[in-house]
Scaffold this active site. Structure first.
Site, PDB file in Angstrom:
ATOM      1  N   GLU A 278      33.666 -29.295 -19.472  1.00  0.00           N
ATOM      2  CA  GLU A 278      33.510 -27.919 -19.010  1.00  0.00           C
ATOM      3  C   GLU A 278      33.269 -27.878 -17.495  1.00  0.00           C
ATOM      4  O   GLU A 278      33.781 -26.987 -16.808  1.00  0.00           O
ATOM      5  CB  GLU A 278      32.355 -27.248 -19.773  1.00  0.00           C
ATOM      6  CG  GLU A 278      32.402 -25.730 -19.719  1.00  0.00           C
ATOM      7  CD  GLU A 278      31.509 -25.081 -20.780  1.00  0.00           C
ATOM      8  OE1 GLU A 278      31.185 -25.746 -21.795  1.00  0.00           O
ATOM      9  OE2 GLU A 278      31.142 -23.927 -20.590  1.00  0.00           O
ATOM     10  N   GLU A 281      36.527 -28.368 -16.036  1.00  0.00           N
ATOM     11  CA  GLU A 281      37.321 -27.144 -16.201  1.00  0.00           C
ATOM     12  C   GLU A 281      36.911 -26.101 -15.164  1.00  0.00           C
ATOM     13  O   GLU A 281      37.771 -25.436 -14.559  1.00  0.00           O
ATOM     14  CB  GLU A 281      37.134 -26.582 -17.628  1.00  0.00           C
ATOM     15  CG  GLU A 281      38.002 -25.356 -17.898  1.00  0.00           C
ATOM     16  CD  GLU A 281      37.750 -24.739 -19.280  1.00  0.00           C
ATOM     17  OE1 GLU A 281      36.980 -25.324 -20.073  1.00  0.00           O
ATOM     18  OE2 GLU A 281      38.325 -23.662 -19.547  1.00  0.00           O
ATOM     19  N   CYS A 298      30.084 -22.517 -26.264  1.00  0.00           N
ATOM     20  CA  CYS A 298      29.400 -23.353 -27.272  1.00  0.00           C
ATOM     21  C   CYS A 298      28.790 -22.553 -28.394  1.00  0.00           C
ATOM     22  O   CYS A 298      28.412 -23.112 -29.417  1.00  0.00           O
ATOM     23  CB  CYS A 298      28.283 -24.183 -26.669  1.00  0.00           C
ATOM     24  SG  CYS A 298      28.262 -24.320 -24.928  1.00  0.00           S
ATOM     25  N   SER A 318      35.772 -20.636 -21.746  1.00  0.00           N
ATOM     26  CA  SER A 318      36.119 -22.047 -21.580  1.00  0.00           C
ATOM     27  C   SER A 318      36.890 -22.493 -22.819  1.00  0.00           C
ATOM     28  O   SER A 318      36.599 -22.061 -23.934  1.00  0.00           O
ATOM     29  CB  SER A 318      34.845 -22.881 -21.436  1.00  0.00           C
ATOM     30  OG  SER A 318      35.129 -24.232 -21.731  1.00  0.00           O
ATOM     31  N   LYS A 357      27.255 -21.545 -36.921  1.00  0.00           N
ATOM     32  CA  LYS A 357      27.925 -22.850 -36.893  1.00  0.00           C
ATOM     33  C   LYS A 357      28.647 -23.124 -38.208  1.00  0.00           C
ATOM     34  O   LYS A 357      29.612 -23.883 -38.252  1.00  0.00           O
ATOM     35  CB  LYS A 357      26.914 -23.956 -36.605  1.00  0.00           C
ATOM     36  CG  LYS A 357      26.406 -23.955 -35.174  1.00  0.00           C
ATOM     37  CD  LYS A 357      27.384 -24.620 -34.215  1.00  0.00           C
ATOM     38  CE  LYS A 357      27.062 -24.308 -32.771  1.00  0.00           C
ATOM     39  NZ  LYS A 357      28.137 -24.686 -31.857  1.00  0.00           N
ATOM     40  N   GLU A 360      31.850 -21.442 -37.701  1.00  0.00           N
ATOM     41  CA  GLU A 360      32.648 -22.182 -36.724  1.00  0.00           C
ATOM     42  C   GLU A 360      33.304 -23.411 -37.362  1.00  0.00           C
ATOM     43  O   GLU A 360      34.483 -23.694 -37.135  1.00  0.00           O
ATOM     44  CB  GLU A 360      31.765 -22.626 -35.552  1.00  0.00           C
ATOM     45  CG  GLU A 360      32.525 -23.384 -34.463  1.00  0.00           C
ATOM     46  CD  GLU A 360      31.605 -23.903 -33.365  1.00  0.00           C
ATOM     47  OE1 GLU A 360      30.579 -24.545 -33.684  1.00  0.00           O
ATOM     48  OE2 GLU A 360      31.906 -23.667 -32.190  1.00  0.00           O
ATOM     49  N   GLU A 365      41.055 -23.042 -36.248  1.00  0.00           N
ATOM     50  CA  GLU A 365      41.395 -23.705 -34.981  1.00  0.00           C
ATOM     51  C   GLU A 365      40.855 -25.133 -34.935  1.00  0.00           C
ATOM     52  O   GLU A 365      41.227 -25.920 -34.061  1.00  0.00           O
ATOM     53  CB  GLU A 365      40.777 -22.945 -33.787  1.00  0.00           C
ATOM     54  CG  GLU A 365      41.334 -21.556 -33.538  1.00  0.00           C
ATOM     55  CD  GLU A 365      40.636 -20.487 -34.359  1.00  0.00           C
ATOM     56  OE1 GLU A 365      39.828 -20.833 -35.243  1.00  0.00           O
ATOM     57  OE2 GLU A 365      40.917 -19.296 -34.133  1.00  0.00           O
ATOM     58  N   CYS A 502      19.381 -21.469 -28.495  1.00  0.00           N
ATOM     59  CA  CYS A 502      19.347 -22.045 -29.855  1.00  0.00           C
ATOM     60  C   CYS A 502      17.936 -22.231 -30.388  1.00  0.00           C
ATOM     61  O   CYS A 502      17.733 -22.234 -31.605  1.00  0.00           O
ATOM     62  CB  CYS A 502      20.049 -23.395 -29.869  1.00  0.00           C
ATOM     63  SG  CYS A 502      21.692 -23.341 -29.153  1.00  0.00           S
TER      64      CYS A 502
END
Ligand code: SF4
Ligand code: SF4
Ligand code: SF4
Ligand code: FES
Lengths: 573, 165
Positions: A278, A281, A298, A318, A357, A360, A365, A502
């Protein structure tokens, strides 16, 4: 400061504050069911009623401002009887499922029934029958246990600005539901679990994967690999009676081994890896005229929020997968190769502070060749229940350390657990990537702390960067609204779905107040202050991974394994 | 398909705020016969309100439906006179017969059900009204026959109306 009299004793109060706030400060316990710290009172549940002299009837203390000299009785027979009656009425339409309930032993309703001495069923009501909504990969709703306190609705709307759920219907048919009363999975819900964290009962809980994990652990053909997120080791202890902020990393690792996991990895490793990707990036976007501000990726609740409500910002996200997904991806490729394992034999589990999560991990993807990166996600709470189930005592276990090659992390990776941590870690590494030198004393004070939005200007070589950090989607959305309206001084924005990051995640131990979340945050800062390797680019295991397998950040392999793309989706599908 | 009708309604409420929600819902239902998913989402965009909120408000009132009306629309009066003469039992009987709740439509599209406040035919209580035709002095026994009479008027092979939505 003014003085009020409570139960015959003077206590100090601040002009204009609500009576409940003053009572709490003085350590006087008045129960609440619908109150949420920091949000306006609705006065819906009336559990907090007290007697105020001169007022007719009982007064809800959460919604009544203090006045100098007022005389209050918090536990008069009338007040206590009223509270008890409220609980009895709630129980009249309650399933009495405590023995089978995920909140058994940690339920406000159960607790209050006990505290108020409810011993018999005084009102026998018609129980409303409801369907359990288990459609979401993250959240299970059991409206039968709902007491209509409205906290979930307010958190979802006022804190998260998602408003996936609301009161629907009226009178005795009132319930909490989504638009069109459909499953949460097709609603605008971002799976953050903040509603679970405030729910006083078992009406909301995570979609448990404990059984899947146990099955995998019992399957001799499976190599079960576990990773744990940076924010888990500083909260798990609370489930076992330790003070908020206790770090149980060593004993947690030991417990995971005893539970039968074949490898214990630290998601902090892929947090460091994320920073390499990242950070590169960001530098690439800055120097090649890429889309700015770059937004971190994230936090999966945030990703879905952008997809549904701010699709015009998808290209700002990102392309990095989250640390959880990166860990899954390299486990089933590099690690499998290194160990000579067929990746289909690997069962990859992650322990996360987060319910999103779970969503996710199941996104189309993710993964490759029909293999998921991550097979099951357990929340901190679910790990605690696994540990209890196995009869392990966290206090007795000799501490253990994580496995190679993905057990090594720097404190930069650990900081991911708190809002501002990704930003701080990224600034440290971006500074090094751009200038070849380390950033001063490494600490970036301005992005630390509990504020919902933190902003700073940082100098990275010749570049003067505008950075912002938001936690809680409401705060993030206000920031995006400013950018939509033309604000252009920001280059990089970190967003965490949950307030505080988190450490305040929707999968964390229930019942943590703001002080507890602060203590967790302080612990992460203490870890950063105490250890010696504090920048992601000095994680030697990450360097080795690049040398042996990935090549360079943003290279061909990284692109394939560690990056992805998101797409617009409707508010209701 | 009805997008233009919806646009036309929304155009009548430029720069509207939340206060306009109920009138907009009424107008949209008037135009489309019901509140479709698409219309709820679009009204939300227009008023900057979440879809869940609009659904929540709309379900607070009895007048809104979220499914198109059936070929035969049954209104059961729940006014005071009908209530005294046992309309609650009549409503239950209709629900049982069609296996739908008020506001719903049978899956075959034959029947839809609505509960209405007094229809102003108190002398005939308890009363139900099908496609505008009044049926007086209904009993739980005659409900089935009344519904059957409309069923026969429907398409020949529609024996599947026990399927529900
Ligand atoms: S929600 Fe609370 S009171 Fe209800 S069944 Fe669960 S533990 Fe018992
Ligand atoms: S999980 Fe988050 S987005 Fe979904 S309903 Fe709960 S608070 Fe709202
Ligand atoms: S689901 Fe929980 S938080 Fe939401 S209204 Fe019901 S009891 Fe309250
Ligand atoms: S906490 Fe005061 S009314 Fe619910």
């Amino acid at each position: 400061m003014i003085t009020i009299e409570v139960n015959g004793r003077p206590i100090p109060a601040e002009k204009g504050e609500m009576l409940l706030t003053a009572l709490r400060r003085a350590g006087i316990k008045v129960p609440t069911l619908c109150h949420i710290d920091g949000l306006n009172a609705t006065g819906a549940c009336r559990m907090c009623v007290v007697e105020v002299e001169g007022q007719r009837g009982l007064t809800p203390s959460c919604a009544f401002p203090v006045a100098d000299g007022m005389k209050v009785h918090t536990h008069s027979p009338r007040a206590v009887t009223a509270r008890k009656t409220i609980v009895e009425l709630l129980l009249a339409n309650h399933p009495d499922d405590c023995l089978y309930c995920n909140r058994n032993g940690n339920c406000r309703l159960q607790y209050l029934a006990e505290e108020l001495g409810v011993r018999q069923r005084r009102f026998a009501g018609d129980r409303t029958r409801h369907h359990i909504d288990a459609s979401s990969p993250s959240i299970v709703r059991d409206p039968g246990k709902c007491i209509l306190c409205g906290k979930c609705v307010r958190v979802c709307e006022e804190v998260q600005r998602v408003a996936a759920i609301d009161f629907i219907g009226r009178g005795s048919k009132t319930k909490i539901g989504t638009a069109f009363d459909e499953g949460l999975n097709v609603s605008s819900c971002v799976n953050c679990g903040q509603c679970i964290a405030v729910c006083p009962t078992g009406a909301l809980s995570e979609q448990s994967q404990v059984k899947e994990v146990l099955d995998a652990l019992n399957d001799p053909n499976k190599i079960v690999v576990v990773q744990h997120a940076p924010a888990v080791s500083v909260t798990l202890g609370e489930e076992f009676g330790m003070a908020p902020g206790a770090d149980v990393i060593g004993v947690m690792t030991a417990a995971l081994r005893r539970l039968g996991f074949d490898r214990v990895f630290d998601t902090g490793f892929t947090a460091d890896l994320t920073i390499m990707e990242e950070g590169s990036e960001l530098v690439h976007r800055l120097t090649n005229g890429g889309r700015l501000p770059m937004l971190t990726s994230c936090s999966p609740g945030w990703i879905k929020f952008v997809e549904t409500q701010y699709p015009d910002f998808i290209d700002n996200l990102s392309t990095c997968k989250s640390p959880q997904q990166m860990m899954g991806a390299i486990t089933k490729t590099y690690f499998a190769e290194r160990e000579g394992l067929n990746p289909t034999r690997i069962y990859s589990v992650s322990i996360m502070p987060c319910t999103a999560k779970k969503f996710e991990a199941g996104r189309p993807e993710m993964g490759r060749d029909g293999l998921a990166d991550v097979d099951a996600v357990l929340t901190t709470r679910e790990l605690a229940s696994l540990i209890r189930m196995a009869g392990l005592n966290l206090r007795d276990l000799p501490p253990d350390t994580a496995d190679t090659p993905f057990g090594e992390r720097t404190t930069a990776g650990k900081l991911f657990g708190a809002s501002g941590g990704v930003m701080e870690a990224a600034i440290r590494t971006a500074h090094y990537l751009v200038t070849g030198r380390e950033l001063g004393d490494l600490k970036v004070e301005s992005v630390r702390g509990f504020d919902g939005v933190k902003e700073a200007r940082v100098q990275v070589g010749d570049l003067n960067l505008g950075v912002a950090v938001a936690s809680g989607l409401g705060n993030a959305s206000r920031l995006l609204d400013q950018i939509r309206a033309g604000r252009s001084d920001l280059h990089f924005i970190e967003v965490m779905t949950c307030p505080g990051g988190c450490i305040g995640g929707g999968g964390q131990p229930i019942g943590a107040n703001a002080d507890a979340v602060r203590a967790r945050m302080q612990k992460l800062y203490a870890i950063d202050a105490d250890e010696s390797v504090r920048v992601s680019h000095h994680n030697e295991a990450v360097q080795r991974l690049y040398a042996e397998f990935l090549g360079a950040p943003l290279g061909e392999k990284s692109h394939h394994l560690l990056h992805t793309h998101y797409a617009e989706r409707g508010v209701v599908s | 398909m009805a997008k233009n009708d919806l646009d036309a309604v929304l155009e009548r409420y430029p720069n509207a705020s939340r206060d306009a929600l109920i009138p907009i819902l009424q107008d949209v239902q008037q135009e489309l016969g019901y509140l479709s998913r698409d219309s709820v989402v679009r009204i939300g965009e227009h008023l900057n309100l979440p879809a869940s909120k609009i659904y929540g408000v709309a379900t607070f009132y009895n007048q809104f439906r979220f499914q198109p009306q059936g070929r035969n629309h049954i209104q059961v009066c729940r006014g005071t006179a009908c209530h005294v003469k046992g309309s609650a039992a009549i409503l239950d009987a209709v629900k049982r017969e069609l296996r739908i709740e008020p506001g719903q439509t049978t899956r075959d599209g034959q029947f839809s059900l609505e509960v209405v406040a007094c229809i102003g035919a108190c002398g005939l209580a308890p009363v139900i009204c099908v496609n505008g035709e009044f049926h007086a002095g209904v009993t739980t026994k005659t409900v089935g026959k009344i519904i059957d009479s409309y069923r026969r008027k429907g398409s020949p092979n529609d024996g599947s109306d026990h399927e529900t939505t």
